[in-house]
Design a protein around this motif. Structure first.
Motif, PDB file in Angstrom:
ATOM      1  N   THR A   1     -12.880   8.443  -1.549  1.00  0.00           N
ATOM      2  CA  THR A   1     -11.984   8.474  -0.397  1.00  0.00           C
ATOM      3  C   THR A   1     -11.664   7.045   0.046  1.00  0.00           C
ATOM      4  OG1 THR A   1     -13.085  10.503   0.339  1.00  0.00           O
ATOM      5  CG2 THR A   1     -11.670   9.412   1.933  1.00  0.00           C
ATOM      6  N   VAL A   2     -10.462   6.883   0.569  1.00  0.00           N
ATOM      7  CA  VAL A   2     -10.093   5.612   1.197  1.00  0.00           C
ATOM      8  C   VAL A   2     -10.777   5.545   2.555  1.00  0.00           C
ATOM      9  CG1 VAL A   2      -8.211   4.229   2.151  1.00  0.00           C
ATOM     10  CG2 VAL A   2      -7.890   5.478   0.005  1.00  0.00           C
ATOM     11  N   LYS A   3     -11.587   4.520   2.749  1.00  0.00           N
ATOM     12  CA  LYS A   3     -12.370   4.406   3.981  1.00  0.00           C
ATOM     13  C   LYS A   3     -11.640   3.613   5.057  1.00  0.00           C
ATOM     14  CE  LYS A   3     -16.199   2.118   3.570  1.00  0.00           C
ATOM     15  NZ  LYS A   3     -17.590   1.735   3.192  1.00  0.00           N
ATOM     16  N   SER A   4     -10.964   2.535   4.667  1.00  0.00           N
ATOM     17  CA  SER A   4     -10.243   1.716   5.639  1.00  0.00           C
ATOM     18  C   SER A   4      -9.262   0.803   4.922  1.00  0.00           C
ATOM     19  CB  SER A   4     -11.214   0.890   6.498  1.00  0.00           C
ATOM     20  OG  SER A   4     -11.884  -0.068   5.702  1.00  0.00           O
ATOM     21  N   LEU A   5      -8.285   0.297   5.686  1.00  0.00           N
ATOM     22  CA  LEU A   5      -7.319  -0.660   5.175  1.00  0.00           C
ATOM     23  C   LEU A   5      -7.125  -1.748   6.224  1.00  0.00           C
ATOM     24  CD1 LEU A   5      -5.997   2.482   4.761  1.00  0.00           C
ATOM     25  CD2 LEU A   5      -4.496   1.182   3.271  1.00  0.00           C
ATOM     26  N   PHE A   6      -6.943  -2.978   5.769  1.00  0.00           N
ATOM     27  CA  PHE A   6      -6.541  -4.011   6.721  1.00  0.00           C
ATOM     28  C   PHE A   6      -5.732  -5.077   6.004  1.00  0.00           C
ATOM     29  CE2 PHE A   6     -10.563  -5.625   5.084  1.00  0.00           C
ATOM     30  CZ  PHE A   6     -10.341  -6.979   4.934  1.00  0.00           C
ATOM     31  N   TYR A   7      -4.851  -5.723   6.756  1.00  0.00           N
ATOM     32  CA  TYR A   7      -3.954  -6.743   6.214  1.00  0.00           C
ATOM     33  C   TYR A   7      -4.556  -8.109   6.479  1.00  0.00           C
ATOM     34  CZ  TYR A   7       0.420  -9.115   5.077  1.00  0.00           C
ATOM     35  OH  TYR A   7       1.372  -9.915   4.502  1.00  0.00           O
ATOM     36  N   SER A   8      -4.708  -8.899   5.434  1.00  0.00           N
ATOM     37  CA  SER A   8      -5.395 -10.179   5.562  1.00  0.00           C
ATOM     38  C   SER A   8      -4.419 -11.311   5.878  1.00  0.00           C
ATOM     39  CB  SER A   8      -6.132 -10.506   4.261  1.00  0.00           C
ATOM     40  OG  SER A   8      -5.209 -10.834   3.253  1.00  0.00           O
ATOM     41  N   ASP A   9      -4.976 -12.435   6.296  1.00  0.00           N
ATOM     42  CA  ASP A   9      -4.169 -13.622   6.568  1.00  0.00           C
ATOM     43  C   ASP A   9      -3.535 -14.174   5.295  1.00  0.00           C
ATOM     44  OD1 ASP A   9      -4.923 -13.432   9.200  1.00  0.00           O
ATOM     45  OD2 ASP A   9      -6.589 -14.841   9.013  1.00  0.00           O
ATOM     46  N   GLU A  10      -4.112 -13.846   4.140  1.00  0.00           N
ATOM     47  CA  GLU A  10      -3.587 -14.346   2.873  1.00  0.00           C
ATOM     48  C   GLU A  10      -2.358 -13.589   2.400  1.00  0.00           C
ATOM     49  OE1 GLU A  10      -6.724 -13.675   3.426  1.00  0.00           O
ATOM     50  OE2 GLU A  10      -7.786 -15.571   3.204  1.00  0.00           O
ATOM     51  N   GLY A  11      -1.989 -12.513   3.101  1.00  0.00           N
ATOM     52  CA  GLY A  11      -0.767 -11.797   2.768  1.00  0.00           C
ATOM     53  C   GLY A  11      -0.940 -10.617   1.831  1.00  0.00           C
ATOM     54  N   PHE A  12      -2.123 -10.026   1.796  1.00  0.00           N
ATOM     55  CA  PHE A  12      -2.321  -8.820   1.000  1.00  0.00           C
ATOM     56  C   PHE A  12      -3.180  -7.828   1.785  1.00  0.00           C
ATOM     57  CE2 PHE A  12      -5.462 -11.996  -0.415  1.00  0.00           C
ATOM     58  CZ  PHE A  12      -6.626 -11.344  -0.074  1.00  0.00           C
ATOM     59  N   PHE A  13      -3.166  -6.593   1.329  1.00  0.00           N
ATOM     60  CA  PHE A  13      -3.961  -5.534   1.949  1.00  0.00           C
ATOM     61  C   PHE A  13      -5.293  -5.393   1.212  1.00  0.00           C
ATOM     62  CE2 PHE A  13       0.389  -4.441   2.947  1.00  0.00           C
ATOM     63  CZ  PHE A  13       0.329  -3.980   4.254  1.00  0.00           C
TER      64      PHE A  13
ATOM     65  N   VAL B   1       0.815  -1.219   0.000  1.00  0.00           N
ATOM     66  CA  VAL B   1       0.000   0.000   0.000  1.00  0.00           C
ATOM     67  C   VAL B   1       0.849   1.270   0.000  1.00  0.00           C
ATOM     68  CG1 VAL B   1      -2.062  -1.032   1.018  1.00  0.00           C
ATOM     69  CG2 VAL B   1      -0.270  -0.153   2.516  1.00  0.00           C
ATOM     70  N   GLN B   2       2.167   1.135   0.147  1.00  0.00           N
ATOM     71  CA  GLN B   2       3.093   2.263  -0.054  1.00  0.00           C
ATOM     72  C   GLN B   2       2.797   3.474   0.829  1.00  0.00           C
ATOM     73  OE1 GLN B   2       3.531   3.066  -4.316  1.00  0.00           O
ATOM     74  NE2 GLN B   2       2.646   1.068  -4.752  1.00  0.00           N
ATOM     75  N   GLY B   3       2.247   3.241   2.003  1.00  0.00           N
ATOM     76  CA  GLY B   3       1.961   4.352   2.907  1.00  0.00           C
ATOM     77  C   GLY B   3       0.571   4.940   2.750  1.00  0.00           C
ATOM     78  N   LEU B   4      -0.283   4.307   1.965  1.00  0.00           N
ATOM     79  CA  LEU B   4      -1.667   4.763   1.821  1.00  0.00           C
ATOM     80  C   LEU B   4      -2.365   4.732   3.176  1.00  0.00           C
ATOM     81  CD1 LEU B   4      -3.720   5.466  -0.562  1.00  0.00           C
ATOM     82  CD2 LEU B   4      -4.519   3.113  -0.286  1.00  0.00           C
ATOM     83  N   GLN B   5      -3.207   5.723   3.443  1.00  0.00           N
ATOM     84  CA  GLN B   5      -3.871   5.830   4.743  1.00  0.00           C
ATOM     85  C   GLN B   5      -5.362   6.113   4.574  1.00  0.00           C
ATOM     86  OE1 GLN B   5      -1.893   8.847   7.046  1.00  0.00           O
ATOM     87  NE2 GLN B   5       0.063   7.764   7.095  1.00  0.00           N
ATOM     88  N   ASN B   6      -6.096   5.882   5.649  1.00  0.00           N
ATOM     89  CA  ASN B   6      -7.513   6.254   5.678  1.00  0.00           C
ATOM     90  C   ASN B   6      -7.661   7.744   5.378  1.00  0.00           C
ATOM     91  OD1 ASN B   6      -7.855   3.646   6.530  1.00  0.00           O
ATOM     92  ND2 ASN B   6      -8.494   4.159   8.612  1.00  0.00           N
ATOM     93  N   GLY B   7      -8.637   8.080   4.569  1.00  0.00           N
ATOM     94  CA  GLY B   7      -8.883   9.483   4.246  1.00  0.00           C
ATOM     95  C   GLY B   7      -8.166   9.961   3.001  1.00  0.00           C
ATOM     96  N   ASP B   8      -7.209   9.167   2.465  1.00  0.00           N
ATOM     97  CA  ASP B   8      -6.539   9.565   1.229  1.00  0.00           C
ATOM     98  C   ASP B   8      -7.529   9.566   0.069  1.00  0.00           C
ATOM     99  OD1 ASP B   8      -4.111  10.015   2.411  1.00  0.00           O
ATOM    100  OD2 ASP B   8      -3.260   8.052   1.905  1.00  0.00           O
ATOM    101  N   ARG B   9      -7.182  10.294  -0.974  1.00  0.00           N
ATOM    102  CA  ARG B   9      -8.119  10.526  -2.070  1.00  0.00           C
ATOM    103  C   ARG B   9      -8.158   9.373  -3.067  1.00  0.00           C
ATOM    104  NH1 ARG B   9      -7.690  15.689  -5.226  1.00  0.00           N
ATOM    105  NH2 ARG B   9      -5.549  15.026  -5.670  1.00  0.00           N
ATOM    106  N   VAL B  10      -9.300   9.240  -3.739  1.00  0.00           N
ATOM    107  CA  VAL B  10      -9.437   8.396  -4.928  1.00  0.00           C
ATOM    108  C   VAL B  10      -9.616   9.360  -6.090  1.00  0.00           C
ATOM    109  CG1 VAL B  10     -10.738   6.595  -6.089  1.00  0.00           C
ATOM    110  CG2 VAL B  10     -10.513   6.550  -3.602  1.00  0.00           C
ATOM    111  N   ILE B  11      -8.798   9.191  -7.141  1.00  0.00           N
ATOM    112  CA  ILE B  11      -8.717  10.182  -8.219  1.00  0.00           C
ATOM    113  C   ILE B  11      -9.047   9.542  -9.562  1.00  0.00           C
ATOM    114  CG2 ILE B  11      -7.181  11.796  -9.418  1.00  0.00           C
ATOM    115  CD1 ILE B  11      -5.489  11.828  -6.827  1.00  0.00           C
TER     116      ILE B  11
END
Length: 224
Positions: A50-62, A32-42
């Protein structure tokens, strides 16, 4: 009392009618290269969500949850691709950029889960416009890529190009054999031609040694 009961019965219908028609999407990225909640979608330099949330899964991806404004919901189709960039309005922030690799297509469904792209994979899609179905407009689309390579690079640009070549190698590994063969036959000769022009420019500047990392990556690509 009857009036209050009617209000209670009607209120949910009013809320349902006024329901937000924004589009919610889940996009899976390996980084995700430092992407955070609240960042823009363009999209086309416009903020469409807007980016609403991020989470890291057990499968090894965000998994990145984004919400797209209702006015732009129909712009998100099966031909949309999403990748992470540095936000042009704030170099300290990242953003998710949406592009279209083809016109038309079915609109994405609410709460759909998508695979995120990289800038390199998007470049390949733009270059080949669906290489599996033929190399239409290859010459025209490659021209812009050639112009980028023709500019006299600074050391930082060389590093960026090296990174893009590494990404290209990774993307090629994911393609089928027929597609890889097309890339080897159609893309690499042109890429090598532009790299040779780049070598001459660097030689004129006394910086030919900067080509070594690029040559290593090109050799890896040729051996895939």
């Amino acid at each position: 009392m009857l009036k209050k009961i009617l209000i209670l019965l009607i209120l949910p219908l009013i809320l349902l009618t006024c329901k937000d028609n924004s589009l919610n999407l889940k996009i899976r990225f390996h980084q995700v290269q430092g992407l955070q909640n609240g960042d823009r979608v363009i999209f086309q330099q416009n903020q469409i969500g807007t980016v609403k949330s991020l989470f890291y899964s057990d499968e090894g991806f965000f998994t990145v949850d984004v919400v797209i404004k209702k006015d732009y919901a129909n712009a998100a189709t099966e031909y949309s691709r999403f990748f992470i960039i540095t936000d042009s309005q704030s170099k300290n922030n990242k953003a998710v950029e949406m592009i279209q690799i083809r016109e038309g297509g079915k609109p994405l469904q609410n709460n759909a889960t998508l695979e995120g792209s990289t800038e390199t994979s998007v470049l390949l899609n733009q270059l080949f416009g669906g290489i599996e179905n033929g190399l239409e407009d290859l010459e025209k689309q490659f021209e812009q890529f050639s112009k980028d390579l023709k500019s006299i690079p600074e050391s930082e640009e060389i590093k960026k190009l090296e990174k893009e070549l590494k990404c290209l190698a990774e993307e090629m590994k994911r393609f089928g054999e027929a597609t890889r063969q097309k890339l080897q036959e159609e893309l690499l000769p042109k890429l090598k031609e532009e790299m040779e022009k780049l070598r001459k420019r660097l030689h004129e500047l006394g910086r030919e040694d900067e080509m070594k990392p690029l040559e290593i990556e090109m050799e890896k690509i040729q051996n895939i």
